[in-house]
Design a protein around this motif. Sequence first.
Motif, PDB file in Angstrom:
ATOM      1  N   SER A 374       2.998   5.903   0.762  1.00  0.00           N
ATOM      2  CA  SER A 374       1.774   5.562   1.484  1.00  0.00           C
ATOM      3  C   SER A 374       1.869   5.997   2.940  1.00  0.00           C
ATOM      4  O   SER A 374       2.961   6.158   3.496  1.00  0.00           O
ATOM      5  N   GLY A 375       0.721   6.181   3.527  1.00  0.00           N
ATOM      6  CA  GLY A 375       0.631   6.529   4.940  1.00  0.00           C
ATOM      7  C   GLY A 375      -0.657   5.976   5.513  1.00  0.00           C
ATOM      8  O   GLY A 375      -1.657   5.810   4.804  1.00  0.00           O
ATOM      9  N   SER A 376      -0.662   5.666   6.797  1.00  0.00           N
ATOM     10  CA  SER A 376      -1.872   5.153   7.442  1.00  0.00           C
ATOM     11  C   SER A 376      -1.891   5.554   8.907  1.00  0.00           C
ATOM     12  O   SER A 376      -0.845   5.756   9.534  1.00  0.00           O
ATOM     13  N   ILE A 377      -3.105   5.696   9.421  1.00  0.00           N
ATOM     14  CA  ILE A 377      -3.323   6.001  10.835  1.00  0.00           C
ATOM     15  C   ILE A 377      -4.352   5.022  11.372  1.00  0.00           C
ATOM     16  O   ILE A 377      -5.445   4.875  10.810  1.00  0.00           O
ATOM     17  N   ASN A 378      -4.001   4.345  12.448  1.00  0.00           N
ATOM     18  CA  ASN A 378      -4.891   3.381  13.083  1.00  0.00           C
ATOM     19  C   ASN A 378      -5.164   3.809  14.514  1.00  0.00           C
ATOM     20  O   ASN A 378      -4.232   4.148  15.257  1.00  0.00           O
ATOM     21  N   THR A 379      -6.432   3.836  14.895  1.00  0.00           N
ATOM     22  CA  THR A 379      -6.805   4.145  16.277  1.00  0.00           C
ATOM     23  C   THR A 379      -7.736   3.067  16.789  1.00  0.00           C
ATOM     24  O   THR A 379      -8.575   2.531  16.046  1.00  0.00           O
TER      25      THR A 379
END
Length: 801
Positions: A374-379
């Motif tokens: 899994s991977g995630s990007i939060n801004t």
Amino acid sequence: MAQAPARGRVYGIVLDANNKAPLEFATVVLRNLSDSSTTGGLTDEKGRFSIEPVKFGAYTVEINYLGYDTYKQEQVKVAPPAQVINLGEIKLSESASVLEAVEVVGEKSMFQLGGEKKIFNVDKNAMTAGGNAVDALKQIPTLDVTIDGNIAMRGSENIVIMINGKPSGLTGESRQAILESLPANSIESIEIINNPSAKYDADGTAGIINIVLKKNYNRGLNGNVNLGYTTKYKNNAGLSLNFKKNRINFTSNYNYRFWESFQKGNSLRKNFYNNYTNFINAYDYTRVKNFSGNINLSMDIEITEKAVLSFSNVFSAGGGKNKGETETEFLDAEELYYAGFDRYADTRRKNYNNDFSVLYRQNFAQQGRLLEVSGSINTGLRNNPTAYTQWNYDQNREIIDAIAVLEHNNNANNSKMGILQLDYTHPFRKHGKLEAGYKSTLRDLYTEFTADSLDRATGNIVDNLLLNNDYRYFEVVNAAYSSFGGTIKNFSYKLGLRMEQSNISIKNSQVEERFKNRYTDFFPSLFVSQKFKKSHEMQLSYSRRINRPNPWMLNPFADYSNPLDIMKGNPNMQPEYINALEFTYLKNWNAIFLTTTLYYRHVSDPFSRVRYVDSETSVATLTWANLDKAQNLGTEIIFRAPITKWWNVMTNINLYQNILAGNIPEGDNDLSTNSFQWNFRVQTGFKFWHNTDLQLSYRYNSRMEYLQGFIKPMHNLDIGLRKDVMKNKASIALNVQDLFRTRRFYVTNSGPGFESTADRRWETRLFTATFTYKFGKADANQKRRNNAPIMDDGGGQMMGF
């Protein structure tokens, strides 16, 4: 000639006896008749199950599904030449007696236990209708949400909050903004993990709170729409759509909220130093207007029967404005007025947060073997420009001059966070399971503070170079873990070790030195459980944890929004380390449930808020410091029982001894506190008049002592009413928060040269009405899927009452 394999396989399919629909999440248990050992699994969405490897022998097969009669088949022999056993179609019939018991607790139990997790289902809670995530957290018995939105558990506010198992930017000042923008009706359940295993991040003193968002699996096109209104100018609306066909499932939710509120308070500070005494009184009132929108999109693609690719994106945007006024008076030693000022603040707020994640899940032919990547990007972006106007008064309460003090401040935050994670699970033949994984987390926070003020000599607005500041926090945490667990008859165990390497860098434009901190730590964990006859169980768990200072706790630049009470961080803060030990006793009498937990926490270098006053300027500074040690010893009791078929009660009691000792900057040495504290909550529900639920929740918090003062006891009562209408296609929910307007915050504070008290009140006794309408054709299997039991991922208790 080749020898026959030493182990076999048992498989089949579980169906509804009435409509032949497959039953997903049915529990299949094989009990060996010679040594009473067990193995088993859950059915998939097509009702199929396959259990392997199964050692040769004779077994009793038992299949359970909530709302159905239990299926049993004796003397199932797995041995050559029949080492592969096909049980065929197994049809379960609905049980009138079981359904009657289910009706007592609702479609889904308010509280479920899954090994190391406590699971609280909030989607049917009438008291959260029309609210946000903070309102939902207020209804969790083991949590304490303060009047200003801070969340505590077992006497500690150092908690990790996640959404769908990910941090999702919930750190520092952004935490409350994100939680307030997340509507309560988008939340399925809230999980509490007090003593997490090595599989989880080691962050958090008191553990982990995981907010699980709703995800619909009904076939076809379906959804719901909801509208709500709350007294004193608050409203909310939401739309949920779900589409499932063949191997694709798509879910979308949109919610909008607008609300107005106020907060007010007063404070009194006595300063005494160098034979001089004075008083500072302050009265403040703030009117708040907020709006927020939230979009949640998710899609699951079944690439094969054993491989799933999932995407999700949560976007929230919000803003509003605050208009505040503070009246400040200076009094002499005889408490006579001699000067003062009025300060007005006009703030405009904007905030955006987006979280995108992708997950690939691969199951293998061997039952229980699993790979997840899994991977995630939060801004996130927050912008809070504020204009301050101040009028100064003399001893006669007249304006000193005709020109007001005018200032502009803007605090802009830009945050980014990326997570890459790999988890692998491998089962072994003798009921053991190995889990291992890797996780890398990168966090980049940039804060820019700009200020200008009126130049009285020229009448021009000029930059305030003493206040302008840039602050950057950069963090990389690499982690690897491994754990092994299994079951030996009625005994379960799980042993794990986690390694985390932390690299932290801080840069401040007003300080040439760059602060850096690098360290590597190891975090062992242990979980053991023993089941006894008549539904008794005992659990023992241990974990070592870490709590790193938040970025805003490390920022040395002060917040001057209140010139007499400033706040600033401490870049020299070190992480605190926690050793946590728990012993839990569980007892289940059908629908009656009791859990008692004894817990102990020892904290090295604990965090604490500290305040000191400058003897020359009378300016108070609130900052953070590491103390010597903290200890927390307590017991928590949760009891759930149906009084009658239409009345059930759940109570929670938490009693603990809190010890804190250490030195504070600019203050006393060897300052310490040792206090006994407790809180109590009772939640009760009544079912009557054609699917109508009445819910009441009462909470009491005892006096809470901390290093430099105490908080007075608080209590409040909430009431909610929910009724299904239009043949269960719609529902109406009504609730009242703080019926008797008893929620208020009164705190005392003292230190070298000062004593202070503060009394604060927020808008309470709010009435909310929410209407929800469901449309589309629901899957006939959905009701049963909602009632599926919770299965412990650590080989422990299964419970879904």
